[in-house]
Design an enzyme around this catalytic site. Sequence first.
Site, PDB file in Angstrom:
ATOM      1  N   GLU A 123      13.696  -2.805  10.746  1.00  0.00           N
ATOM      2  CA  GLU A 123      13.092  -3.387  11.951  1.00  0.00           C
ATOM      3  C   GLU A 123      13.390  -4.880  12.044  1.00  0.00           C
ATOM      4  O   GLU A 123      13.713  -5.410  13.096  1.00  0.00           O
ATOM      5  CB  GLU A 123      11.572  -3.184  11.933  1.00  0.00           C
ATOM      6  CG  GLU A 123      11.126  -1.733  11.897  1.00  0.00           C
ATOM      7  CD  GLU A 123      10.929  -1.208  10.484  1.00  0.00           C
ATOM      8  OE1 GLU A 123      11.779  -1.476   9.616  1.00  0.00           O
ATOM      9  OE2 GLU A 123       9.934  -0.509  10.262  1.00  0.00           O
ATOM     10  N   CYS A 146       6.459  -1.307   8.054  1.00  0.00           N
ATOM     11  CA  CYS A 146       5.597  -1.939   7.054  1.00  0.00           C
ATOM     12  C   CYS A 146       4.792  -3.072   7.707  1.00  0.00           C
ATOM     13  O   CYS A 146       5.061  -3.497   8.840  1.00  0.00           O
ATOM     14  CB  CYS A 146       6.427  -2.471   5.888  1.00  0.00           C
ATOM     15  SG  CYS A 146       7.268  -4.026   6.234  1.00  0.00           S
TER      16      CYS A 146
HETATM   17  N1  THU Z   1      11.805  -0.106   4.772  1.00  0.00           N
HETATM   18  C1  THU Z   1      12.219  -0.417   6.026  1.00  0.00           C
HETATM   19  O1  THU Z   1      13.414  -0.605   6.287  1.00  0.00           O
HETATM   20  N2  THU Z   1      11.280  -0.534   7.001  1.00  0.00           N
HETATM   21  C2  THU Z   1       9.944  -0.406   6.789  1.00  0.00           C
HETATM   22  O2  THU Z   1       9.162  -0.676   7.676  1.00  0.00           O
HETATM   23  C3  THU Z   1       9.435   0.089   5.503  1.00  0.00           C
HETATM   24  C4  THU Z   1      10.416   0.103   4.380  1.00  0.00           C
HETATM   25  C5  THU Z   1      12.816  -0.017   3.704  1.00  0.00           C
HETATM   26  C6  THU Z   1      12.698  -1.076   2.649  1.00  0.00           C
HETATM   27  C7  THU Z   1      13.414  -0.423   1.476  1.00  0.00           C
HETATM   28  O3  THU Z   1      14.803  -0.696   1.621  1.00  0.00           O
HETATM   29  C8  THU Z   1      13.189   1.061   1.684  1.00  0.00           C
HETATM   30  O4  THU Z   1      12.710   1.217   3.018  1.00  0.00           O
HETATM   31  C9  THU Z   1      12.197   1.672   0.735  1.00  0.00           C
HETATM   32  O5  THU Z   1      11.009   0.944   0.726  1.00  0.00           O
END
Ligand code: THU
Length: 143
Positions: free
Chosen positions: A59, A98
Amino acid sequence: MDHQKLLDTLIPRAWEAAENAYVPYSGFRVGAALLTKDGRIYPGCNIENSAYGPSNCAERTAFFSAIAQGEREFAAIAVVGRFVDGSPAGGDGFAYPCGVCRQVMSEFCHPDHFLVLLESGSGERKVLTLGELLPYGFVLKDQ
Ligand code: THU
């Protein structure tokens, strides 16, 4: 654009973006497709790092890419994710943004108007407002 049209436009673009994810550590690919108010779409993927901390979520990749190209007005973002072996995220299988990414969205987007579109590993879809994802967010200036 109605929700169905938004989903049909942005979800496939988010899965396409997930193909570029750089995920040697988690093995979890995330893709995002960010729609500006005037109809441009910016892709994003997660980009991990051996030092872990410098990793960037899909994001924020999409937002920072768009911001760096002068965009400031956003309508919606689609976010999808699954493990490289095809298995879905934990919980109900959606890759929810997240907390840090929700806060970045709140810097640029109205809580009642900006839409977050999700598709789970099993193909279920969901449309939420930013305000539903981040109630009582910290803001210094209104959108
Ligand atoms: N991740 C995202 O790209 N977006 C989020 O909102 C949550 C987590 C990614 C971070 C990491 O590379 C992988 O997902 C596992 O946590």
